[in-house]
Design an enzyme around this catalytic site. Structure first.
Site: not given
Length: 204
Positions: A7, A37, A111, A127-128, A130, A167-168
């Site tokens: 980002h 990211d 970041s 990275t982030a 809160l 994996l599905g």
């Protein structure tokens, strides 16, 4: 090669790297992975400093850490804290979340910066946060573990992109209600909530 957050460079037409000794370099974006990211840049120069890469699998709650960055554009800054948690996920920040959580102050501008242990080894990429709308540090910051970042980086350097296994299935956490419904004695594991048609799991 320079490791940072996706980002940080996403949408940029020109990317510039400035070192602590004030040298400036035009950077080439080698590859990006939005799901974790992570982005890899390349600069050309001599006598470039580099960091020792640690092992994030050995990080323990309570370890002292330093977060390095350029918060709010004030200049290179180092803050100290501890590891509050490991393997944090389910936050809705990235598609693939296995964050190291720290209370080392992290603010906008941190970041892509390094999270290092008390030996100066890189253990994560800041990275982030809160912040509940405040936009600033509330003591809850997250870093991509360096082992995950290195896996992504190695693929980008080798092939220019990241390829993942599929994996599905759609797994669900086993809640007390689900455990009771299935008469499970322990609230562990995962419930397969759905299987993708014609996916690997269905074929298997």
């Amino acid at each position: 090669y320079v490791l940072t957050n996706n980002h940080v460079v996403d949408g940029a037409t020109d990317v510039q790297v400035t070192l602590s000794d004030k040298r400036e370099f035009k950077a080439h974006v080698v590859g990006r992975d939005a799901k974790t990211d992570i982005a890899v840049l390349k600069i050309d120069g001599e006598n470039l400093p580099y960091i020792t890469i640690g092992d994030s699998s050995k990080v323990q709650i309570g370890d002292f850490v330093l977060a390095i960055g350029n918060p709010f554009g004030v200049g290179q800054t180092v803050t100290m804290g501890i590891v509050s948690a490991t393997s944090r996920g389910g936050l809705g920040i990235e598609d693939y979340e296995d964050f190291i959580q720290t209370d080392a102050p992290i603010n906008p501008g941190n970041s892509g910066g390094a999270l290092v242990n008390d030996r100066g080894e890189l253990i994560g990429i800041n990275t982030a946060i809160l912040s509940h709308g405040s936009g600033g540090n509330q003591g809850i910051g997250f870093a991509v573990p360096v082992n995950l970042a290195r896996q992504v980086t190695d693929q980008i350097l080798k092939t220019g992109k990241v390829v993942r296994a599929y994996l599905g299935i759609v797994p669900q956490d086993v809640t007390p209600a689900i455990a009771k419904a299935f008469d499970a004695k322990q609230q562990q594991g995962a419930l397969v909530g759905d299987v993708s048609p014609n996916g690997p799991a269905q074929k298997a």
